[in-house]
Write an enzyme that holds these catalytic residues in place. Structure first.
Site, PDB file in Angstrom:
ATOM      1  N   ASP A 138       4.164  -7.740   3.496  1.00  0.00           N
ATOM      2  CA  ASP A 138       3.118  -6.925   4.131  1.00  0.00           C
ATOM      3  C   ASP A 138       2.268  -7.821   5.018  1.00  0.00           C
ATOM      4  O   ASP A 138       2.103  -9.010   4.760  1.00  0.00           O
ATOM      5  CB  ASP A 138       2.244  -6.259   3.060  1.00  0.00           C
ATOM      6  CG  ASP A 138       1.557  -5.001   3.572  1.00  0.00           C
ATOM      7  OD1 ASP A 138       1.871  -3.911   3.083  1.00  0.00           O
ATOM      8  OD2 ASP A 138       0.712  -5.116   4.489  1.00  0.00           O
TER       9      ASP A 138
ATOM     10  N   PHE B 271       1.724  12.870   2.455  1.00  0.00           N
ATOM     11  CA  PHE B 271       1.676  12.204   1.153  1.00  0.00           C
ATOM     12  C   PHE B 271       0.280  11.672   0.849  1.00  0.00           C
ATOM     13  O   PHE B 271      -0.457  11.262   1.760  1.00  0.00           O
ATOM     14  CB  PHE B 271       2.699  11.058   1.096  1.00  0.00           C
ATOM     15  CG  PHE B 271       4.065  11.541   0.723  1.00  0.00           C
ATOM     16  CD1 PHE B 271       4.809  12.291   1.621  1.00  0.00           C
ATOM     17  CD2 PHE B 271       4.589  11.309  -0.532  1.00  0.00           C
ATOM     18  CE1 PHE B 271       6.054  12.795   1.270  1.00  0.00           C
ATOM     19  CE2 PHE B 271       5.835  11.791  -0.890  1.00  0.00           C
ATOM     20  CZ  PHE B 271       6.570  12.533   0.009  1.00  0.00           C
TER      21      PHE B 271
ATOM     22  N   LEU C 230       3.150   4.363   0.173  1.00  0.00           N
ATOM     23  CA  LEU C 230       4.551   4.666  -0.155  1.00  0.00           C
ATOM     24  C   LEU C 230       5.329   3.382  -0.470  1.00  0.00           C
ATOM     25  O   LEU C 230       6.213   3.379  -1.334  1.00  0.00           O
ATOM     26  CB  LEU C 230       5.206   5.413   1.013  1.00  0.00           C
ATOM     27  CG  LEU C 230       4.523   6.711   1.467  1.00  0.00           C
ATOM     28  CD1 LEU C 230       5.332   7.367   2.589  1.00  0.00           C
ATOM     29  CD2 LEU C 230       4.332   7.673   0.306  1.00  0.00           C
TER      30      LEU C 230
ATOM     31  N   ASP D  39       4.910 -10.034   9.391  1.00  0.00           N
ATOM     32  CA  ASP D  39       4.758  -9.045  10.461  1.00  0.00           C
ATOM     33  C   ASP D  39       6.165  -8.583  10.824  1.00  0.00           C
ATOM     34  O   ASP D  39       6.944  -9.353  11.409  1.00  0.00           O
ATOM     35  CB  ASP D  39       4.059  -9.688  11.671  1.00  0.00           C
ATOM     36  CG  ASP D  39       3.920  -8.707  12.832  1.00  0.00           C
ATOM     37  OD1 ASP D  39       4.431  -7.566  12.732  1.00  0.00           O
ATOM     38  OD2 ASP D  39       3.317  -9.096  13.849  1.00  0.00           O
ATOM     39  N   VAL D  40       6.482  -7.334  10.484  1.00  0.00           N
ATOM     40  CA  VAL D  40       7.858  -6.857  10.695  1.00  0.00           C
ATOM     41  C   VAL D  40       8.267  -6.876  12.168  1.00  0.00           C
ATOM     42  O   VAL D  40       9.465  -6.934  12.475  1.00  0.00           O
ATOM     43  CB  VAL D  40       8.083  -5.424  10.145  1.00  0.00           C
ATOM     44  CG1 VAL D  40       8.027  -5.398   8.633  1.00  0.00           C
ATOM     45  CG2 VAL D  40       7.116  -4.424  10.754  1.00  0.00           C
TER      46      VAL D  40
ATOM     47  N   TYR E  18       3.286   7.943  18.015  1.00  0.00           N
ATOM     48  CA  TYR E  18       3.790   7.962  16.630  1.00  0.00           C
ATOM     49  C   TYR E  18       5.120   8.724  16.551  1.00  0.00           C
ATOM     50  O   TYR E  18       6.094   8.246  15.964  1.00  0.00           O
ATOM     51  CB  TYR E  18       2.732   8.594  15.726  1.00  0.00           C
ATOM     52  CG  TYR E  18       3.049   8.537  14.260  1.00  0.00           C
ATOM     53  CD1 TYR E  18       3.048   7.317  13.573  1.00  0.00           C
ATOM     54  CD2 TYR E  18       3.356   9.687  13.535  1.00  0.00           C
ATOM     55  CE1 TYR E  18       3.338   7.260  12.217  1.00  0.00           C
ATOM     56  CE2 TYR E  18       3.643   9.637  12.185  1.00  0.00           C
ATOM     57  CZ  TYR E  18       3.629   8.419  11.530  1.00  0.00           C
ATOM     58  OH  TYR E  18       3.926   8.360  10.184  1.00  0.00           O
TER      59      TYR E  18
ATOM     60  N   SER F 190       0.834  -1.210   0.000  1.00  0.00           N
ATOM     61  CA  SER F 190       0.000   0.000   0.000  1.00  0.00           C
ATOM     62  C   SER F 190       0.867   1.259   0.000  1.00  0.00           C
ATOM     63  O   SER F 190       2.029   1.225   0.430  1.00  0.00           O
ATOM     64  CB  SER F 190      -0.886  -0.008   1.258  1.00  0.00           C
ATOM     65  OG  SER F 190      -1.643   1.177   1.364  1.00  0.00           O
TER      66      SER F 190
ATOM     67  N   SER G 246       9.144  10.139   9.796  1.00  0.00           N
ATOM     68  CA  SER G 246       8.054  11.085   9.504  1.00  0.00           C
ATOM     69  C   SER G 246       8.512  12.441  10.010  1.00  0.00           C
ATOM     70  O   SER G 246       9.344  12.521  10.934  1.00  0.00           O
ATOM     71  CB  SER G 246       6.792  10.658  10.261  1.00  0.00           C
ATOM     72  OG  SER G 246       5.849  11.722  10.295  1.00  0.00           O
TER      73      SER G 246
HETATM   74  N1  LIG Z   1       1.370   9.003   4.061  1.00  0.00           N
HETATM   75  C1  LIG Z   1       2.007   9.957   4.716  1.00  0.00           C
HETATM   76  O1  LIG Z   1       1.679  11.144   4.575  1.00  0.00           O
HETATM   77  C2  LIG Z   1       3.167   9.617   5.631  1.00  0.00           C
HETATM   78  C3  LIG Z   1       3.831  10.666   6.245  1.00  0.00           C
HETATM   79  C4  LIG Z   1       4.906  10.393   7.095  1.00  0.00           C
HETATM   80  C5  LIG Z   1       5.298   9.081   7.294  1.00  0.00           C
HETATM   81  N2  LIG Z   1       4.623   8.078   6.679  1.00  0.00           N
HETATM   82  C6  LIG Z   1       5.107   6.714   6.942  1.00  0.00           C
HETATM   83  O2  LIG Z   1       5.273   6.049   5.705  1.00  0.00           O
HETATM   84  C7  LIG Z   1       5.001   4.661   5.849  1.00  0.00           C
HETATM   85  C8  LIG Z   1       3.955   4.253   4.840  1.00  0.00           C
HETATM   86  O3  LIG Z   1       2.791   5.007   5.044  1.00  0.00           O
HETATM   87  P1  LIG Z   1       1.541   4.934   4.035  1.00  0.00           P
HETATM   88  O4  LIG Z   1       0.851   6.243   4.109  1.00  0.00           O
HETATM   89  O5  LIG Z   1       1.996   4.401   2.734  1.00  0.00           O
HETATM   90  O6  LIG Z   1       0.612   3.902   4.821  1.00  0.00           O
HETATM   91  P2  LIG Z   1      -0.267   2.676   4.312  1.00  0.00           P
HETATM   92  O7  LIG Z   1      -1.173   2.360   5.447  1.00  0.00           O
HETATM   93  O8  LIG Z   1      -0.858   2.974   2.966  1.00  0.00           O
HETATM   94  O9  LIG Z   1       0.813   1.496   4.144  1.00  0.00           O
HETATM   95  C9  LIG Z   1       1.446   0.894   5.239  1.00  0.00           C
HETATM   96  C10 LIG Z   1       1.556  -0.594   4.970  1.00  0.00           C
HETATM   97  O10 LIG Z   1       2.249  -1.191   6.074  1.00  0.00           O
HETATM   98  C11 LIG Z   1       1.633  -2.427   6.332  1.00  0.00           C
HETATM   99  N3  LIG Z   1       1.897  -2.841   7.726  1.00  0.00           N
HETATM  100  C12 LIG Z   1       1.393  -2.317   8.872  1.00  0.00           C
HETATM  101  N4  LIG Z   1       1.852  -2.985   9.937  1.00  0.00           N
HETATM  102  C13 LIG Z   1       2.683  -3.958   9.475  1.00  0.00           C
HETATM  103  C14 LIG Z   1       3.469  -4.962  10.081  1.00  0.00           C
HETATM  104  N5  LIG Z   1       3.470  -5.140  11.423  1.00  0.00           N
HETATM  105  N6  LIG Z   1       4.196  -5.778   9.286  1.00  0.00           N
HETATM  106  C15 LIG Z   1       4.182  -5.632   7.947  1.00  0.00           C
HETATM  107  N7  LIG Z   1       3.455  -4.701   7.312  1.00  0.00           N
HETATM  108  C16 LIG Z   1       2.707  -3.873   8.063  1.00  0.00           C
HETATM  109  C17 LIG Z   1       0.155  -2.190   6.100  1.00  0.00           C
HETATM  110  O11 LIG Z   1      -0.548  -3.392   5.885  1.00  0.00           O
HETATM  111  C18 LIG Z   1       0.206  -1.287   4.848  1.00  0.00           C
HETATM  112  O12 LIG Z   1       0.140  -2.054   3.668  1.00  0.00           O
HETATM  113  C19 LIG Z   1       4.578   4.471   7.311  1.00  0.00           C
HETATM  114  O13 LIG Z   1       5.707   4.045   8.051  1.00  0.00           O
HETATM  115  C20 LIG Z   1       4.136   5.860   7.723  1.00  0.00           C
HETATM  116  O14 LIG Z   1       4.267   6.052   9.124  1.00  0.00           O
HETATM  117  C21 LIG Z   1       3.566   8.306   5.862  1.00  0.00           C
END
Ligand SMILES: NC(=O)c1ccc[n+]([C@@H]2O[C@H](COP(=O)([O-])OP(=O)(O)OC[C@H]3O[C@@H](n4cnc5c(N)ncnc54)[C@H](O)[C@@H]3O)[C@@H](O)[C@H]2O)c1
Length: 254
Positions: free
Chosen positions: A36, A193, A17, A57-58, A160, A15, A147
């Site tokens: 994932d 994002f 990023l 699960d990371v 967070y 999903s 972040s």
């Molecule tokens: N979108 C933003 O604006 C933004 C801003 C700052 C930081 N981030 C960081 O970027 C990363 C991606 O964010 P995103 O917006 O793409 O989120 P998203 O929810 O679209 O994607 C995150 C993915 O991580 C997976 N995930 C969650 N827990 C997990 C685990 N324990 N093991 C394996 N996979 C797991 C989820 O299933 C999901 O597919 C995150 O770390 C988020 O904190 C995002």
């Protein structure tokens, strides 16, 4: 390091990023394992890019080790780890009922975002350190995802921000530690994002968030994150650094 022909692992690749990064790596010629928690999403991305999907699960040692082993059995040992899996919540320290926020909620976010990042990094590094060195003695590269909330977290973002601040703090010592093995470590700290998570917010909220970004006043595109993540891999002198990718955004208190 050239990305073409390398095996790469992308956590959270199902999903947002992570998905964009998995797609960019494949476009640049890597063999990509999409790791994932949500297998259906991982499969959707992996099918599109000719990669493999592994439910992972990371934050779990056995699950992450099994994913590394399974990916290596298919693509050969990975030299690239993109760590993008993450979760977020917002919770006030004192709830409306006057009670303290549950400790479990804080621990869960730290467990996935910080301990999960360390877990995947340590297991990847141990496998990568056994590989033959390439140009400059390089064996591999890792990109972590923090972040801007690591620096300017908003009201309610205690867990967070703490988890992402931990990722920021871990970056330099890990780069120093793994230097002797030729493994580089960098972190991207994204601003706001346009990912599925963000698109669940009402349109006016998205617009006001976008307007808070000095320039360009729009949400970041996941492809822009993916480009930077892949650049870190190819630029051998980038190491131990945290890079904000945020259009000069500095988050307000709320
Ligand atoms: N979108 C933003 O604006 C933004 C801003 C700052 C930081 N981030 C960081 O970027 C990363 C991606 O964010 P995103 O917006 O793409 O989120 P998203 O929810 O679209 O994607 C995150 C993915 O991580 C997976 N995930 C969650 N827990 C997990 C685990 N324990 N093991 C394996 N996979 C797991 C989820 O299933 C999901 O597919 C995150 O770390 C988020 O904190 C995002």
């Amino acid at each position: 390091m050239q990305i073409k022909g390398q095996a790469a692992l992308v956590t959270g690749g199902g999903s947002g990023l992570g998905e964009a990064t998995a797609r960019e790596l494949a476009r640049l010629g890597a063999q990509v394992a999409v790791l994932d928690l949500h297998l259906d999403n991982a499969k959707r991305v992996a099918q599109d890019i000719g990669g493999i999907a592994i439910q992972t699960d990371v934050s779990n040692a056995d699950s992450m080790q099994a994913a590394i082993d399974q990916a290596a059995a298919t693509h050969g040992p990975a030299r690239i780890l993109m760590q993008i899996a993450g979760i977020g919540t917002a919770k006030r320290v004192i709830g409306k009922d006057g009670n303290a926020a549950p400790l479990e909620d804080f621990a869960k976010v730290v467990n996935v975002n910080l301990i999960g990042t360390y877990n995947a990094a340590r297991l990847f590094a141990a496998a990568c350190a056994k590989l033959d060195p390439m140009e400059d003695g390089e064996r591999g590269a890792m990109v972590f995802t923090a972040s801007v909330a690591a620096f300017d977290g908003q009201v309610g973002q205690q867990a967070y921000s703490a988890s992402k601040g931990g990722v920021v703090g871990m970056t330099l010592p890990m780069a120093r530690d793994l230097a002797q093995h030729g493994i580089r470590v960098c972190t991207i700290a994204p601003g706001l994002f346009a990912t599925p998570l963000m698109r669940t917010l009402p349109e006016p909220v998205q617009q006001s968030l976008a307007a808070s970004i000095p320039f360009p006043s729009r949400l970041g595109k996941p492809e822009e994150f993916a480009e930077l993540a892949c650049h870190i891999v190819t630029n051998g002198h980038l190491n131990g650094e945290v890079i904000r990718l945020d259009g000069a955004l500095r988050m307000s208190p709320r």
